[in-house]
Design a protein around this motif. Sequence first.
Motif, PDB file in Angstrom:
ATOM      1  N   TYR A   1       0.819  -1.214   0.000  1.00 39.58           N
ATOM      2  CA  TYR A   1       0.000   0.000   0.000  1.00 39.58           C
ATOM      3  C   TYR A   1       0.854   1.266   0.000  1.00 39.58           C
ATOM      4  O   TYR A   1       0.445   2.296  -0.542  1.00 39.58           O
TER       5      TYR A   1
ATOM      6  N   ASN B   1      -2.608   5.720   2.383  1.00 39.62           N
ATOM      7  CA  ASN B   1      -3.233   5.871   3.700  1.00 39.62           C
ATOM      8  C   ASN B   1      -3.677   4.530   4.280  1.00 39.62           C
ATOM      9  O   ASN B   1      -3.737   4.376   5.507  1.00 39.62           O
ATOM     10  N   VAL B   2      -3.932   3.548   3.407  1.00 38.28           N
ATOM     11  CA  VAL B   2      -4.292   2.216   3.900  1.00 38.28           C
ATOM     12  C   VAL B   2      -3.116   1.611   4.674  1.00 38.28           C
ATOM     13  O   VAL B   2      -3.308   0.879   5.648  1.00 38.28           O
TER      14      VAL B   2
ATOM     15  N   PHE C   1      -3.335   2.912   8.108  1.00 38.62           N
ATOM     16  CA  PHE C   1      -4.446   2.235   8.777  1.00 38.62           C
ATOM     17  C   PHE C   1      -4.020   0.845   9.260  1.00 38.62           C
ATOM     18  O   PHE C   1      -4.297   0.452  10.396  1.00 38.62           O
ATOM     19  N   LEU C   2      -3.301   0.108   8.402  1.00 39.39           N
ATOM     20  CA  LEU C   2      -2.851  -1.244   8.761  1.00 39.39           C
ATOM     21  C   LEU C   2      -1.836  -1.198   9.902  1.00 39.39           C
ATOM     22  O   LEU C   2      -1.822  -2.072  10.768  1.00 39.39           O
TER      23      LEU C   2
ATOM     24  N   LEU D   1      -1.764   1.011  12.285  1.00 39.74           N
ATOM     25  CA  LEU D   1      -2.540   1.236  13.511  1.00 39.74           C
ATOM     26  C   LEU D   1      -3.210  -0.047  13.960  1.00 39.74           C
ATOM     27  O   LEU D   1      -3.261  -0.359  15.148  1.00 39.74           O
ATOM     28  N   LYS D   2      -3.728  -0.803  12.975  1.00 41.05           N
ATOM     29  CA  LYS D   2      -4.383  -2.071  13.286  1.00 41.05           C
ATOM     30  C   LYS D   2      -3.397  -3.027  13.952  1.00 41.05           C
ATOM     31  O   LYS D   2      -3.732  -3.701  14.930  1.00 41.05           O
TER      32      LYS D   2
ATOM     33  N   HIS E   1       2.306  12.298  11.465  1.00 40.17           N
ATOM     34  CA  HIS E   1       2.337  10.854  11.691  1.00 40.17           C
ATOM     35  C   HIS E   1       3.778  10.354  11.667  1.00 40.17           C
ATOM     36  O   HIS E   1       4.166   9.516  12.469  1.00 40.17           O
TER      37      HIS E   1
END
Length: 537
Positions: A88, A95-96, A99-100, A102-103, A133
């Motif tokens: 990604y 941005n994915v 997100f990953l 953070l997951k 970030h």
Amino acid sequence: MSAIFTSLSPPPPPPIISFTEMATSISELHQAHAYMLKTGLFQQPFAASRLMTAAATSSIDSLSYAHTIFTQTPQPNTYMYNTLIRGYATSPTPNVALFLFLKLLCDDQDLLPDKYTYTFVLKACACLCRVKHGKQIHGCVIKNGLSWDVYICNTLLHMYAKCGCFEVARHMLDRMPNRDVVSWNAVLSVYVEMGFVDLAFDFFSEMPVKNLESWNFMLSGYANSGLLDEARRVFDEMSVKDVVSWNALITGYANSGRYNEVLELFDDMQRARVKPNNHTLVTLLSACAGIGALEQGKWVHAYMDRNGIEVNGFLATALVDMYSKCGCIEKAVEVFDSASRKDVSTWNAMITGFSVHGFGEQALKVFSEMVENGFKPNDVTFVSLLSACSRAGLLFESHEIFGNMFSIYGIKPKIEHYGCLVDLLGRFGLLKEAEELVEKMPQKDVLIIWESLLSACRNHGNVELAEHISGKLLELNPQDNAGYVQLSNIHASKGRWSDVVDIRRKMREKLVSKKPGGSVIEVDGVVHEFLAGEGMI
DNA sequence: GGGTTTATAT
């Protein structure tokens, strides 16, 4: 002896994993996936991750499929997270990747990011210019004792520079105990990318170590800024050059429209025995298209055939474009039909080809095939289609296409699209409708649109509207010559000579001059240039 | 078990 040896060696991976790694299409990966589900192998994270990696990183490059495999894996490991985050980070949706990440931190308590995770997620921050970030992740890096890792530090340097924080990057670079040439290149590449060539050159001069990439960055910086003499100087100074160096210089000349020099450089490149790659060939073909150098274009095509180079994506597009711009629409069709892989641009090039050759119906036919084959048209597609309608006088079809553009394909009409329609209405003498359309445009007072309408007024002898528009044009931009020229032409066509003299006098007073039109043509492999009103050079 | 930073383009 052999028994002991066997017991010590790791067990060979199941054959299905080798199959997965050799797969050349999604359907083969689907087969592997099905087999793994049937045999229960998919439950093993190692096997699942190999399948996922094949989808995310090989030439198959299907990130969404990789993500599906990830979602279906009961307990993905850090390696799987990393592979997906990396995928990604370099995709159109970085941005994915964030997100990953953070997951990984929140959802999977027993998993921790490792040094690879940081390099990939920081790359995503750089692409997104998310310094906030990036700084938080920098904090995690320090907290986890990974500040010594040169890969992570280099990605951090790149991230800070990319976000415009050159001072932070510099501060970090100066204090890095184990910096290497990539550290310097990471910052240099951003100066170059942002077009700060002078800063880039100062930085480049200061670098204690340089490699071929450093030189290539500097070279492409100059070439992309159109500073060809400087680019050439850097190029000549390089003791080692590779295909990237040649391509950077060739592309610089091509972008400046100096196509004859492009072809000369390619000759030099061959004499230097540097093997051209797809980039070289694409640039060469666009140079041939630019000057109508059919013979050289054919030579490039033959070179591809001789060397077994696959005609796909970029190259198929460049070939179709070259043949159609050189007047060989049949050859363009032949290449298009036999291309092993097409993308949206390849379809656009074919539509444009038919359009400029005046084959409006064929252009529309290619468009239907494009949609039937599941390709999503973009705004360029519609410019090509509408101009095809305009050239071929397909009034009814153009309205339908313009209507569907937003309602079916979700593409907002830009100035170019309105321009095509105004042009078409103008050709039919529907000046009132054209004027209404221009007034309705969300983009207001666009010079080129009014100029297009003005020339339609001239062709249809509508003096009142022409005067109205000329007035508007001169108001918008007193230095613009189109308004003066067209208005004087209209007066001339009506025999109003005193008005003509008056306008020409005003033009002289304001020092507005009309640039002569020009044209190029290839005769027996040599390209000649003409200017309007001149003989052969 | 395996992998990482900078990279010219219709």
